[in-house]
Design a protein around this motif. Structure first.
Motif, PDB file in Angstrom:
ATOM      1  N   SER A 242      30.995 -33.556  -6.903  1.00  0.00           N
ATOM      2  CA  SER A 242      30.714 -32.951  -5.600  1.00  0.00           C
ATOM      3  C   SER A 242      29.512 -33.611  -4.930  1.00  0.00           C
ATOM      4  CB  SER A 242      30.467 -31.446  -5.763  1.00  0.00           C
ATOM      5  OG  SER A 242      31.608 -30.805  -6.312  1.00  0.00           O
ATOM      6  N   GLY A 243      28.462 -33.855  -5.710  1.00  0.00           N
ATOM      7  CA  GLY A 243      27.261 -34.465  -5.143  1.00  0.00           C
ATOM      8  C   GLY A 243      27.501 -35.871  -4.640  1.00  0.00           C
ATOM      9  N   GLN A 244      28.221 -36.674  -5.425  1.00  0.00           N
ATOM     10  CA  GLN A 244      28.499 -38.043  -4.995  1.00  0.00           C
ATOM     11  C   GLN A 244      29.381 -38.075  -3.751  1.00  0.00           C
ATOM     12  OE1 GLN A 244      29.938 -40.772  -7.932  1.00  0.00           O
ATOM     13  NE2 GLN A 244      28.191 -40.500  -9.288  1.00  0.00           N
ATOM     14  N   THR A 245      30.339 -37.159  -3.664  1.00  0.00           N
ATOM     15  CA  THR A 245      31.208 -37.124  -2.483  1.00  0.00           C
ATOM     16  C   THR A 245      30.397 -36.847  -1.229  1.00  0.00           C
ATOM     17  OG1 THR A 245      33.054 -36.350  -3.843  1.00  0.00           O
ATOM     18  CG2 THR A 245      33.259 -36.060  -1.467  1.00  0.00           C
ATOM     19  N   LEU A 246      29.422 -35.950  -1.330  1.00  0.00           N
ATOM     20  CA  LEU A 246      28.570 -35.657  -0.177  1.00  0.00           C
ATOM     21  C   LEU A 246      27.623 -36.826   0.120  1.00  0.00           C
ATOM     22  CD1 LEU A 246      27.685 -31.914  -0.912  1.00  0.00           C
ATOM     23  CD2 LEU A 246      29.369 -32.805   0.714  1.00  0.00           C
ATOM     24  N   LEU A 247      26.995 -37.377  -0.914  1.00  0.00           N
ATOM     25  CA  LEU A 247      26.076 -38.498  -0.719  1.00  0.00           C
ATOM     26  C   LEU A 247      26.779 -39.728  -0.156  1.00  0.00           C
ATOM     27  CD1 LEU A 247      23.978 -38.243  -4.011  1.00  0.00           C
ATOM     28  CD2 LEU A 247      23.175 -37.756  -1.687  1.00  0.00           C
ATOM     29  N   ALA A 248      28.052 -39.898  -0.526  1.00  0.00           N
ATOM     30  CA  ALA A 248      28.811 -41.067  -0.078  1.00  0.00           C
ATOM     31  C   ALA A 248      28.977 -41.111   1.433  1.00  0.00           C
ATOM     32  CB  ALA A 248      30.181 -41.095  -0.750  1.00  0.00           C
ATOM     33  N   MET A 249      28.879 -39.964   2.096  1.00  0.00           N
ATOM     34  CA  MET A 249      28.985 -39.947   3.553  1.00  0.00           C
ATOM     35  C   MET A 249      27.859 -40.759   4.202  1.00  0.00           C
ATOM     36  SD  MET A 249      30.106 -35.991   4.264  1.00  0.00           S
ATOM     37  CE  MET A 249      31.474 -35.256   3.355  1.00  0.00           C
ATOM     38  N   VAL A 250      26.753 -40.894   3.482  1.00  0.00           N
ATOM     39  CA  VAL A 250      25.629 -41.705   3.970  1.00  0.00           C
ATOM     40  C   VAL A 250      25.627 -43.076   3.307  1.00  0.00           C
ATOM     41  CG1 VAL A 250      23.104 -41.876   4.092  1.00  0.00           C
ATOM     42  CG2 VAL A 250      24.229 -39.658   4.430  1.00  0.00           C
ATOM     43  N   SER A 251      25.872 -43.111   1.988  1.00  0.00           N
ATOM     44  CA  SER A 251      25.712 -44.365   1.249  1.00  0.00           C
ATOM     45  C   SER A 251      26.794 -45.390   1.575  1.00  0.00           C
ATOM     46  CB  SER A 251      25.698 -44.088  -0.256  1.00  0.00           C
ATOM     47  OG  SER A 251      26.945 -43.581  -0.701  1.00  0.00           O
ATOM     48  N   ILE A 252      28.032 -44.943   1.820  1.00  0.00           N
ATOM     49  CA  ILE A 252      29.106 -45.913   2.077  1.00  0.00           C
ATOM     50  C   ILE A 252      28.844 -46.721   3.346  1.00  0.00           C
ATOM     51  CG2 ILE A 252      31.546 -46.181   2.667  1.00  0.00           C
ATOM     52  CD1 ILE A 252      32.210 -44.035   0.679  1.00  0.00           C
TER      53      ILE A 252
ATOM     54  N   LEU B  27      47.551 -40.165   3.540  1.00  0.00           N
ATOM     55  CA  LEU B  27      46.102 -40.307   3.612  1.00  0.00           C
ATOM     56  C   LEU B  27      45.400 -39.051   4.129  1.00  0.00           C
ATOM     57  CD1 LEU B  27      45.774 -44.021   4.762  1.00  0.00           C
ATOM     58  CD2 LEU B  27      45.650 -43.066   2.459  1.00  0.00           C
ATOM     59  N   PRO B  28      45.820 -38.450   5.250  1.00  0.00           N
ATOM     60  CA  PRO B  28      45.124 -37.231   5.678  1.00  0.00           C
ATOM     61  C   PRO B  28      45.243 -36.095   4.667  1.00  0.00           C
ATOM     62  CG  PRO B  28      47.053 -37.649   7.058  1.00  0.00           C
ATOM     63  CD  PRO B  28      46.826 -38.871   6.246  1.00  0.00           C
ATOM     64  N   MET B  29      46.421 -35.914   4.068  1.00  0.00           N
ATOM     65  CA  MET B  29      46.572 -34.842   3.087  1.00  0.00           C
ATOM     66  C   MET B  29      45.740 -35.126   1.844  1.00  0.00           C
ATOM     67  SD  MET B  29      47.767 -31.931   2.415  1.00  0.00           S
ATOM     68  CE  MET B  29      49.035 -31.658   3.666  1.00  0.00           C
ATOM     69  N   GLY B  30      45.723 -36.393   1.405  1.00  0.00           N
ATOM     70  CA  GLY B  30      44.922 -36.751   0.239  1.00  0.00           C
ATOM     71  C   GLY B  30      43.448 -36.485   0.452  1.00  0.00           C
ATOM     72  N   LEU B  31      42.926 -36.832   1.611  1.00  0.00           N
ATOM     73  CA  LEU B  31      41.510 -36.619   1.894  1.00  0.00           C
ATOM     74  C   LEU B  31      41.175 -35.130   1.977  1.00  0.00           C
ATOM     75  CD1 LEU B  31      40.937 -39.442   4.521  1.00  0.00           C
ATOM     76  CD2 LEU B  31      40.051 -39.364   2.189  1.00  0.00           C
ATOM     77  N   MET B  32      42.056 -34.336   2.560  1.00  0.00           N
ATOM     78  CA  MET B  32      41.789 -32.895   2.641  1.00  0.00           C
ATOM     79  C   MET B  32      41.820 -32.248   1.256  1.00  0.00           C
ATOM     80  SD  MET B  32      43.385 -31.422   6.197  1.00  0.00           S
ATOM     81  CE  MET B  32      45.034 -32.108   6.019  1.00  0.00           C
ATOM     82  N   THR B  33      42.676 -32.734   0.363  1.00  0.00           N
ATOM     83  CA  THR B  33      42.678 -32.181  -0.991  1.00  0.00           C
ATOM     84  C   THR B  33      41.409 -32.569  -1.753  1.00  0.00           C
ATOM     85  OG1 THR B  33      43.931 -34.061  -1.902  1.00  0.00           O
ATOM     86  CG2 THR B  33      45.189 -32.157  -1.122  1.00  0.00           C
ATOM     87  N   VAL B  34      40.825 -33.727  -1.437  1.00  0.00           N
ATOM     88  CA  VAL B  34      39.522 -34.089  -2.018  1.00  0.00           C
ATOM     89  C   VAL B  34      38.481 -33.057  -1.608  1.00  0.00           C
ATOM     90  CG1 VAL B  34      37.630 -35.758  -1.964  1.00  0.00           C
ATOM     91  CG2 VAL B  34      39.979 -36.553  -2.207  1.00  0.00           C
ATOM     92  N   GLY B  35      38.450 -32.727  -0.320  1.00  0.00           N
ATOM     93  CA  GLY B  35      37.507 -31.714   0.157  1.00  0.00           C
ATOM     94  C   GLY B  35      37.765 -30.349  -0.439  1.00  0.00           C
ATOM     95  N   ALA B  36      39.033 -29.995  -0.587  1.00  0.00           N
ATOM     96  CA  ALA B  36      39.373 -28.689  -1.151  1.00  0.00           C
ATOM     97  C   ALA B  36      38.931 -28.573  -2.605  1.00  0.00           C
ATOM     98  CB  ALA B  36      40.879 -28.456  -1.041  1.00  0.00           C
ATOM     99  N   GLY B  37      38.825 -29.695  -3.302  1.00  0.00           N
ATOM    100  CA  GLY B  37      38.446 -29.669  -4.708  1.00  0.00           C
ATOM    101  C   GLY B  37      36.953 -29.684  -4.964  1.00  0.00           C
ATOM    102  N   LEU B  38      36.129 -29.801  -3.921  1.00  0.00           N
ATOM    103  CA  LEU B  38      34.680 -29.838  -4.115  1.00  0.00           C
ATOM    104  C   LEU B  38      34.168 -28.504  -4.655  1.00  0.00           C
ATOM    105  CD1 LEU B  38      33.421 -31.720  -0.927  1.00  0.00           C
ATOM    106  CD2 LEU B  38      33.756 -32.631  -3.226  1.00  0.00           C
ATOM    107  N   GLN B  39      33.249 -28.566  -5.607  1.00  0.00           N
ATOM    108  CA  GLN B  39      32.616 -27.372  -6.184  1.00  0.00           C
ATOM    109  C   GLN B  39      31.121 -27.439  -5.888  1.00  0.00           C
ATOM    110  OE1 GLN B  39      33.822 -26.518 -10.291  1.00  0.00           O
ATOM    111  NE2 GLN B  39      35.522 -27.942 -10.075  1.00  0.00           N
ATOM    112  N   LEU B  40      30.734 -26.964  -4.709  1.00  0.00           N
ATOM    113  CA  LEU B  40      29.346 -27.107  -4.271  1.00  0.00           C
ATOM    114  C   LEU B  40      28.387 -26.277  -5.116  1.00  0.00           C
ATOM    115  CD1 LEU B  40      29.736 -27.225  -0.385  1.00  0.00           C
ATOM    116  CD2 LEU B  40      29.804 -29.074  -2.065  1.00  0.00           C
TER     117      LEU B  40
END
Length: 304
Positions: free
Chosen positions: A286-296, A200-213
């Motif tokens: 990328s946008g949804q991943t950032l917005l999800a920090m508030v929407s979830i 889980l921690p490695m999976g979440l960090m790879t999600v962040g590494a894949g963001l294209q802001l």
């Protein structure tokens, strides 16, 4: 709400941490793509086998999960078809809107499911993921065949990819392990448990590494529509369908959680391969991943 936030903050903190490490090229630029492959092919399958193999879920849970998940995907597909009737986007643009509104990030799903709902919630989340992944891929391929202009997408390679998907294989093995109550020898458990803890921690960090802001520049109507449908309407639809089907308990919480999640990073690969609008897809991811920090946390606090 504080308990929910306390559970979700580590999820998004690890995503941000992975993005920062990737920007700082730490430990190297080449590390993160390989880390994602290792997580996808080794860590997550090991976790699914280990966690599901220990679960003792009633047989009815599998049928109810398939019924609710299938109803959610069908309902969102109808909504997206109506949306396309009014906006009349080009095929490549609509393909990105469609993927953005219906797909979900499996890594975030399993991490959030485990942190919010415990081991039983994680087991149900894994089963829901195993149901959703093939159905979503089939729907997306059908949509590409109908909407893109590069010719019909071939179904055979997609079916082979689904059959060889490590998350599906891990989930099926875990369910079989649980059904026959095989149990884990201490040596096997001693190997799988550390891999499971790392997933889980490695999976979440790879999600962040894949963001294209950079892809977020010049936000568009398709991005807004796709994000509103995915992050706001989909959880409401999941709740309504659960009530309509007479379902309750942890399964409904899992369905709502999955519906609130940002779209999958794999949608970008599919957009590139099958003639979709890849830059738009990168922006939606990328946008949804950032917005999800508030929407979830917002949607879960309202609907749970």
């Amino acid at each position: 709400m504080p308990v929910m936030v306390q559970a979700l903050v580590p999820v998004f903190a690890l995503i941000v941490l992975g993005h920062l490490f990737r920007r700082w090229a730490f430990p190297s630029v080449e590390f993160w793509p390989q880390a994602e492959r290792f997580t996808y092919y080794v860590l997550f399958p090991a976790m699914l086998v280990f966690k599901l193999g220990q679960a003792r879920l009633p047989a009815s849970a599998y049928g109810e999960t398939a019924l609710l998940i299938g109803s959610m995907l069908l309902a969102m597909t109808v909504v997206l078809a109506v949306t396309q009737f009014f906006w009349r986007w080009s095929g490549p643009v609509f393909s990105s809107v469609y993927q953005g509104a219906i797909r979900f990030n499996s890594y975030v799903a399993l991490a959030a499911g485990g942190m919010l709902l415990g081991d039983d919630g994680l087991s149900l989340t894994a089963i829901a993921v195993a149901v959703m992944v093939p159905l979503i891929n089939l729907l997306c391929i059908l949509m590409f065949s109908l909407m893109t202009t590069d010719g019909p997408a071939r179904l055979g390679p997609v079916l082979r990819a689904i059959a060889s998907n490590p998350l599906i294989i891990g989930s099926v093995l875990g369910v079989i392990w649980s059904y026959f109550e095989i149990g884990f020898h201490p040596l096997l458990a001693g190997t799988l448990e550390p891999l499971s803890n790392l997933a889980l921690p490695m999976g979440l960090m790879t999600v962040g590494a894949g963001l294209q802001l950079k892809a977020l520049r010049g936000g568009s109507v398709p991005f807004v529509v796709s994000s509103v449908l995915k992050l706001l309407l989909f959880p409401l639809m999941a709740t309504g369908l659960a009530v309509l089907l007479g379902l309750d308990g942890t399964l409904v919480q899992v369905a709502i959680l999955l519906a609130t999640l940002p779209t999958a990073t794999s949608a970008y690969i599919l957009a590139r391969q099958l003639g979709g609008d890849a830059p738009l897809m990168a922006g939606i991811i990328s946008g949804q991943t950032l917005l999800a920090m508030v929407s979830i946390p917002l949607m879960l606090s309202i609907l749970w």
